[in-house]
Design an enzyme around this catalytic site. Structure first.
Site, PDB file in Angstrom:
ATOM      1  N   THR A 326       0.841  -1.202   0.000  1.00  0.00           N
ATOM      2  CA  THR A 326       0.000   0.000   0.000  1.00  0.00           C
ATOM      3  C   THR A 326       0.873   1.248   0.000  1.00  0.00           C
ATOM      4  O   THR A 326       0.624   2.211  -0.737  1.00  0.00           O
ATOM      5  CB  THR A 326      -0.927   0.008   1.232  1.00  0.00           C
ATOM      6  OG1 THR A 326      -1.711  -1.185   1.241  1.00  0.00           O
ATOM      7  CG2 THR A 326      -1.848   1.211   1.223  1.00  0.00           C
ATOM      8  N   GLN A 356      -6.206  -2.057  -2.325  1.00  0.00           N
ATOM      9  CA  GLN A 356      -5.448  -0.860  -1.956  1.00  0.00           C
ATOM     10  C   GLN A 356      -4.643  -0.333  -3.144  1.00  0.00           C
ATOM     11  O   GLN A 356      -3.799  -1.051  -3.707  1.00  0.00           O
ATOM     12  CB  GLN A 356      -4.496  -1.161  -0.798  1.00  0.00           C
ATOM     13  CG  GLN A 356      -5.191  -1.436   0.519  1.00  0.00           C
ATOM     14  CD  GLN A 356      -5.548  -2.895   0.707  1.00  0.00           C
ATOM     15  OE1 GLN A 356      -5.538  -3.678  -0.232  1.00  0.00           O
ATOM     16  NE2 GLN A 356      -5.848  -3.272   1.938  1.00  0.00           N
ATOM     17  N   GLN A 378     -10.136   2.241  -3.413  1.00  0.00           N
ATOM     18  CA  GLN A 378      -9.743   1.949  -2.033  1.00  0.00           C
ATOM     19  C   GLN A 378      -8.414   2.636  -1.714  1.00  0.00           C
ATOM     20  O   GLN A 378      -7.460   2.550  -2.490  1.00  0.00           O
ATOM     21  CB  GLN A 378      -9.611   0.438  -1.818  1.00  0.00           C
ATOM     22  CG  GLN A 378      -9.278   0.056  -0.377  1.00  0.00           C
ATOM     23  CD  GLN A 378      -9.419  -1.431  -0.120  1.00  0.00           C
ATOM     24  OE1 GLN A 378      -9.969  -2.173  -0.936  1.00  0.00           O
ATOM     25  NE2 GLN A 378      -8.934  -1.874   1.028  1.00  0.00           N
ATOM     26  N   ASP A 379      -8.385   3.320  -0.558  1.00  0.00           N
ATOM     27  CA  ASP A 379      -7.147   3.954  -0.070  1.00  0.00           C
ATOM     28  C   ASP A 379      -6.639   5.055  -1.013  1.00  0.00           C
ATOM     29  O   ASP A 379      -5.445   5.124  -1.317  1.00  0.00           O
ATOM     30  CB  ASP A 379      -6.050   2.914   0.152  1.00  0.00           C
ATOM     31  CG  ASP A 379      -6.328   2.006   1.324  1.00  0.00           C
ATOM     32  OD1 ASP A 379      -7.422   2.108   1.907  1.00  0.00           O
ATOM     33  OD2 ASP A 379      -5.467   1.172   1.652  1.00  0.00           O
ATOM     34  N   ASP A 400     -12.233   3.101   2.805  1.00  0.00           N
ATOM     35  CA  ASP A 400     -11.160   3.729   3.600  1.00  0.00           C
ATOM     36  C   ASP A 400     -10.382   4.753   2.766  1.00  0.00           C
ATOM     37  O   ASP A 400      -9.152   4.805   2.824  1.00  0.00           O
ATOM     38  CB  ASP A 400     -10.188   2.664   4.130  1.00  0.00           C
ATOM     39  CG  ASP A 400     -10.878   1.572   4.911  1.00  0.00           C
ATOM     40  OD1 ASP A 400     -11.957   1.820   5.473  1.00  0.00           O
ATOM     41  OD2 ASP A 400     -10.336   0.443   4.962  1.00  0.00           O
ATOM     42  N   ARG A 468     -14.120   4.079  10.065  1.00  0.00           N
ATOM     43  CA  ARG A 468     -13.963   2.908  10.926  1.00  0.00           C
ATOM     44  C   ARG A 468     -12.551   2.911  11.497  1.00  0.00           C
ATOM     45  O   ARG A 468     -11.619   3.484  10.903  1.00  0.00           O
ATOM     46  CB  ARG A 468     -14.250   1.608  10.159  1.00  0.00           C
ATOM     47  CG  ARG A 468     -13.339   1.344   8.970  1.00  0.00           C
ATOM     48  CD  ARG A 468     -13.633  -0.026   8.375  1.00  0.00           C
ATOM     49  NE  ARG A 468     -12.801  -0.296   7.203  1.00  0.00           N
ATOM     50  CZ  ARG A 468     -12.639  -1.515   6.689  1.00  0.00           C
ATOM     51  NH1 ARG A 468     -13.233  -2.567   7.256  1.00  0.00           N
ATOM     52  NH2 ARG A 468     -11.889  -1.697   5.613  1.00  0.00           N
ATOM     53  N   TRP A 470      -9.108   1.879  12.048  1.00  0.00           N
ATOM     54  CA  TRP A 470      -8.023   1.055  11.520  1.00  0.00           C
ATOM     55  C   TRP A 470      -7.078   0.621  12.641  1.00  0.00           C
ATOM     56  O   TRP A 470      -6.606  -0.508  12.676  1.00  0.00           O
ATOM     57  CB  TRP A 470      -7.290   1.862  10.450  1.00  0.00           C
ATOM     58  CG  TRP A 470      -6.146   1.154   9.793  1.00  0.00           C
ATOM     59  CD1 TRP A 470      -5.988  -0.195   9.637  1.00  0.00           C
ATOM     60  CD2 TRP A 470      -5.008   1.762   9.192  1.00  0.00           C
ATOM     61  NE1 TRP A 470      -4.816  -0.461   8.965  1.00  0.00           N
ATOM     62  CE2 TRP A 470      -4.199   0.729   8.676  1.00  0.00           C
ATOM     63  CE3 TRP A 470      -4.591   3.086   9.024  1.00  0.00           C
ATOM     64  CZ2 TRP A 470      -2.996   0.978   8.014  1.00  0.00           C
ATOM     65  CZ3 TRP A 470      -3.402   3.331   8.354  1.00  0.00           C
ATOM     66  CH2 TRP A 470      -2.615   2.293   7.869  1.00  0.00           C
TER      67      TRP A 470
END
Length: 563
Positions: A326, A356, A378-379, A400, A468, A470
């Site tokens: 990531t 990610q 994502q990310d 996220d 949320r 992590w």
């Protein structure tokens, strides 16, 4: 009669009881003196270590420091930092050795993850050395307390980022061979953060006194901005961020058509001076630049100026499915301090099935982004570490998509949830605060939180949440923002069962819009509806990222406090 020679000595030696008594007295006196010295040394170590999360490690570390009882606290902390640096070097040598010895037996992701670790450990050493420099005098220590806390917080983040690189590898991972050392470093730094709280702040107040008045520590003083900008941005930087691209006088020009100095951004970055104390501007003309750009820590005070969102676009598609970590998947990665960008789009087009896939990763202290767009799934936006500011930006993503462990304020921006894969949910934030002593968190102020165009027609098919946890002490505040009707009534989502629900800090303050109703929100111990301005102010630009001390040097507009 004449006195025999040595008669007195003979008489003394002739009395074994006297000899034993004398020897015992001498031994006891020496032992008592030694015990008293060692006792004072140990007691001093325990006193300095009060309140730390890892007291045994703290005491053992401080007990090995010579002349501990006579050293002022800042010198004690400096000595402890230097010992931590030694352990960082040891950990780096361990990672390097594994990479050299086992490279042929490691898959691509593990090799990349080990290289990530080496970079992060190097950044940790640089940060800890800066801490020692700030502790060099009583005046420095108090004046630079916010810097101390930021640098130490980043040092913790770096260790866990290293470990996170091994999250998607097989059972033969090298993680067990490096994890113990990295966690020990993080624990050392956690203890240092606790000890640093005892350093006197400006005005002679201690941190303990400040903490009694505010629910969270480490936000600094609210400083005044000039002309709508934080004071850490210079007058020249403010002008650079405000004027049109054709009105700038850049140091280098990048153009796809060959009309500039370079045709790629990477070439221009490489040509920029190292360790610059003055602003160096790279103008990137309109066009699509398919490249991964790395602004390393030597490239300080660099600025990217584009022709506008959607006009100047940097595109990449690295992702974890294809073997990248990531951390290393970012289309643009920025580490050099003082980075600025405006009027540019940064995109990772790997797609929702590649998991990610980062568009921008910033670990640049005092970095700022104005009228930029970050596009991914994502990310998308990796606010990795240190202090960051985003103003009038657009962020697009699914899972996220704003995450990391920086101290960051995102102000007057548009945050758009996109259509995810059929089995996915949208989550705006995943903040990664690992330790309660860190001064990190995500603050979203005056933003629009809504659905992107591709989500609107199918919005009812997907649940969307504000965030949320992590990591265990995840901290996110959303205030004075518009929340669209896509937000689930619960607002927030668990990461895994009850993990972090009592240690996180999630807050909402004076939001509006159909998704802002808090009556159906989660009832976790760590969640709260913020009801007073004093608490909310802790997460504003002036308090949370000391924006009044550095943003005024740029041309980015901002609000220091509540709007």
């Amino acid at each position: 009669m004449p006195r025999p020679k040595g008669k007195g000595m003979v008489c003394l030696l002739a009395s074994p009881i006297n000899v034993s008594a004398l020897l015992l007295t001498l031994v006891l006196a020496a032992t008592a003196e030694a015990d008293d010295g060692e006792g004072n040394h140990f007691r001093t170590a325990k006193l300095h270590c009060e309140g730390t999360l890892y007291p045994s490690l703290c005491v053992s570390t401080l007990s090995a420091i010579p002349s501990l009882t006579s050293k002022p606290l800042r010198q004690v902390i400096s000595a402890a930092v230097n010992r931590t640096v030694d352990e960082v070097y040891s950990s780096s040598a361990n990672c390097s050795g594994i990479l050299q010895r086992r490279s042929r037996h490691l898959d691509r992701r593990q090799r990349i993850a080990l290289k990530d670790c080496l970079e992060l450990l190097g950044d940790t050493v640089d940060g800890l050395r800066a801490v020692v420099s700030d502790l060099s005098s009583p005046t420095n220590a108090s004046r630079h307390y916010d810097d101390l806390q930021t640098l130490l917080s980043a040092a913790i983040t770096n260790q866990y980022t290293c470990l996170d690189g091994f999250a998607y590898v097989n059972a033969s991972s090298v993680r067990p061979y490096i994890e113990r050392r990295l966690r020990r470093i993080s624990r050392h730094v956690s203890n240092l953060l606790t000890m640093a709280k005892k350093i006197k702040r400006r005005g002679g107040r201690s941190l303990a006194e400040d903490a009694a008045e505010e629910p969270f520590e480490g936000y600094g003083k609210v400083a005044r901005g000039r002309g709508g900008f934080p004071s850490w941005l210079t007058w020249r930087d403010r002008r650079l961020l405000q004027i049109a691209a054709n009105g700038t006088n850049p140091d280098l020009v990048v153009a796809k058509d060959g009309s500039g100095n370079f045709t790629t951004i990477g070439e221009a970055v490489a040509a920029a001076p190292n360790n610059s104390n003055s602003r160096f501007v790279i103008y990137i003309k309109a066009g699509a630049y398919f490249e991964n750009v790395d602004v390393d820590k030597k490239k300080t005070n660099l600025m990217f100026v584009g022709d506008g969102i959607g006009k100047t676009v940097v595109k990449g598609n690295r992702n974890v499915v294809d073997g990248w970590t990531t951390f290393r998947s970012a289309t643009v990665a920025v580490v050099g301090n003082g980075f600025l960008a405006r009027d540019i789009t940064i995109e990772n087009y790997a797609g929702p099935s590649k998991h990610q896939a980062v568009a921008l990763r910033s670990g640049s202290d005092l970095s700022a982004f104005y009228r930029c767009s970050f596009v991914g799934y994502q990310d998308t936006l990796y606010v990795h570490s240190l202090r960051q500011f985003y103003r009038e930006c657009d962020v697009y993503g699914t899972v996220d998509f704003i995450f990391g462990d920086a101290s960051v304020v995102i102000q007057r921006s548009n945050l758009y949830a996109r259509k995810p894969n059929d089995n996915q949910r949208n989550i705006y934030t995943a903040q990664g605060r690992q330790d309660p002593n860190q001064n990190t968190g995500i603050a979203i102020q005056g933003c629009k939180v809504a659905a992107a165009a591709d989500l609107i027609p199918v919005q009812s098919s997907f649940k969307t949440y504000l965030g949320r946890p992590w990591k265990e002490y995840s901290r996110t505040v959303i205030m004075q923002s518009y929340l669209g009707d896509l937000i689930d009534p619960a607002g927030w989502l668990e990461w895994s069962g009850s993990f972090a629900l009592s240690t996180l800090y999630y807050g909402e303050y004076l939001n509006r819009g159909p998704g802002s109703n808090t009556t159906g929100r989660v009832t976790w111990p760590g969640y709260r509806v913020i009801n007073n301005a004093t608490e909310a102010t802790r997460f504003t630009v002036g308090s949370f990222i000391q924006g009044g001390e550095w943003l005024a040097a740029t041309t980015i507009p901002f609000s220091l406090g509540l709007e």
